[in-house]
Design an enzyme around this catalytic site. Structure first.
Site, PDB file in Angstrom:
ATOM      1  NE  ARG A  42      11.906 -14.578 -22.263  1.00 29.11           N
ATOM      2  CZ  ARG A  42      13.030 -14.243 -22.905  1.00 29.11           C
ATOM      3  NH1 ARG A  42      12.994 -13.896 -24.159  1.00 29.11           N
ATOM      4  NH2 ARG A  42      14.179 -14.256 -22.287  1.00 29.11           N
ATOM      5  CE  LYS A  95      10.595 -22.383 -13.347  1.00 25.99           C
ATOM      6  NZ  LYS A  95      10.707 -21.143 -14.128  1.00 25.99           N
ATOM      7  NE  ARG A 114      19.886 -16.973 -26.519  1.00 25.25           N
ATOM      8  CZ  ARG A 114      18.864 -17.709 -26.116  1.00 25.25           C
ATOM      9  NH1 ARG A 114      18.517 -18.776 -26.792  1.00 25.25           N
ATOM     10  NH2 ARG A 114      18.185 -17.399 -25.028  1.00 25.25           N
ATOM     11  NE  ARG A 157      20.718 -16.672 -21.404  1.00 22.89           N
ATOM     12  CZ  ARG A 157      19.692 -17.378 -20.953  1.00 22.89           C
ATOM     13  NH1 ARG A 157      19.874 -18.353 -20.101  1.00 22.89           N
ATOM     14  NH2 ARG A 157      18.471 -17.084 -21.347  1.00 22.89           N
ATOM     15  NE  ARG A 197       4.305 -21.391 -19.106  1.00 25.09           N
ATOM     16  CZ  ARG A 197       5.627 -21.283 -18.943  1.00 25.09           C
ATOM     17  NH1 ARG A 197       6.136 -20.162 -18.486  1.00 25.09           N
ATOM     18  NH2 ARG A 197       6.400 -22.286 -19.219  1.00 25.09           N
TER      19      ARG A 197
END
Ligand SMILES: [Zn+2]
Length: 230
Positions: free
Chosen positions: A182, A24, A171, A138, A99
């Site tokens: 999540r 997004k 991370r 990532r 959301r």
């Protein structure tokens, strides 16, 4: 300011939907440029309202500082206040909001009171496993935070930043277990929001597995069908 936002003499409200990792943040600026309207991102808006100590920002801060969720009505009011600003006179792209189904319904009611509506909900759809794989690949450089993706944007030399030679690290937030947790929290409410806009007839789904360029083209095509080509 683009012409399209004012075409109907009212505001153009476009909701951009997708799970974390769906892209997004990459796509929103392209749409904003196309429609000539600003991007209203929930995190930015909350931080700005808190920093400016508006009445709503102060209310939101009270919840956040206690580790509680900001109530739907407060979030909707913060968005409506921002939609009332001059640069949003032609409308806005909403990113990260609504959301939840409760927020979507509250937004519908508030827009209806002003004679408006959500004109278009663009949903970048990706299977959960692909979302997790994207986020878990990532890597960040330890020295300066330069961002890489070992699948789609790898460094020239594995594990080393192209720009400063420092080691690339993962991370804690990007570890697979953290990402899965999540997703488990965020995907069920997202699906309810998607279903809501499907029921109201404004949902357009774009296949997020395609390349960034193809996703952009799909989003623009859906936007052109709705608002007419420039
Ligand atoms: Zn670096």
């Amino acid at each position: 300011m683009g012409r399209q936002g004012r075409r109907h003499g009212t505001v153009t409200v476009v909701v951009l939907l997708g799970a974390p990792g769906a892209g997004k943040g990459t796509q929103a600026p392209v749409l904003a440029e196309r429609l000539g309207v600003p991007i209203l991102a929930s995190g930015d808006l909350l931080r700005a309202a808190v920093a400016a100590r508006t009445a709503l920002g102060t209310a939101a801060d009270r919840y956040m500082s206690r580790g509680q969720l900001v109530p739907d009505d407060t979030i909707v009011d913060i968005f409506l206040e921002r939609l009332g600003a001059d640069d949003a006179g032609g409308g806005a792209i909403l990113d990260g909001f609504p959301r939840t189904l409760g927020q979507a319904e509250a937004l519908d009611r508030a827009l209806a009171e002003r004679g408006g509506r959500v004109d278009l909900a663009l949903y970048i759809d990706l299977p959960e496993d692909d979302l997790v794989a994207r986020m878990a690949s990532r890597r960040i450089c330890a020295a300066n935070g330069h961002v890489y993706n070992i699948a789609s944007n790898p460094p020239r030399e594995p594990g080393v930043c192209d720009l400063d030679g420092s080691p690339l690290v993962q991370r804690e937030d990007d570890r697979e277990g953290t990402v899965r947790a999540r997703m488990a929290q965020q995907i069920p409410p997202l699906n309810e929001v998607v279903d809501h806009y499907r029921a109201t007839g404004v949902l357009r789904t774009i296949d997020g597995l395609r390349s960034i360029h193809e996703v952009t083209a799909g989003l623009l095509a859906a936007t052109n069908r709705e608002f007419g080509a420039i």
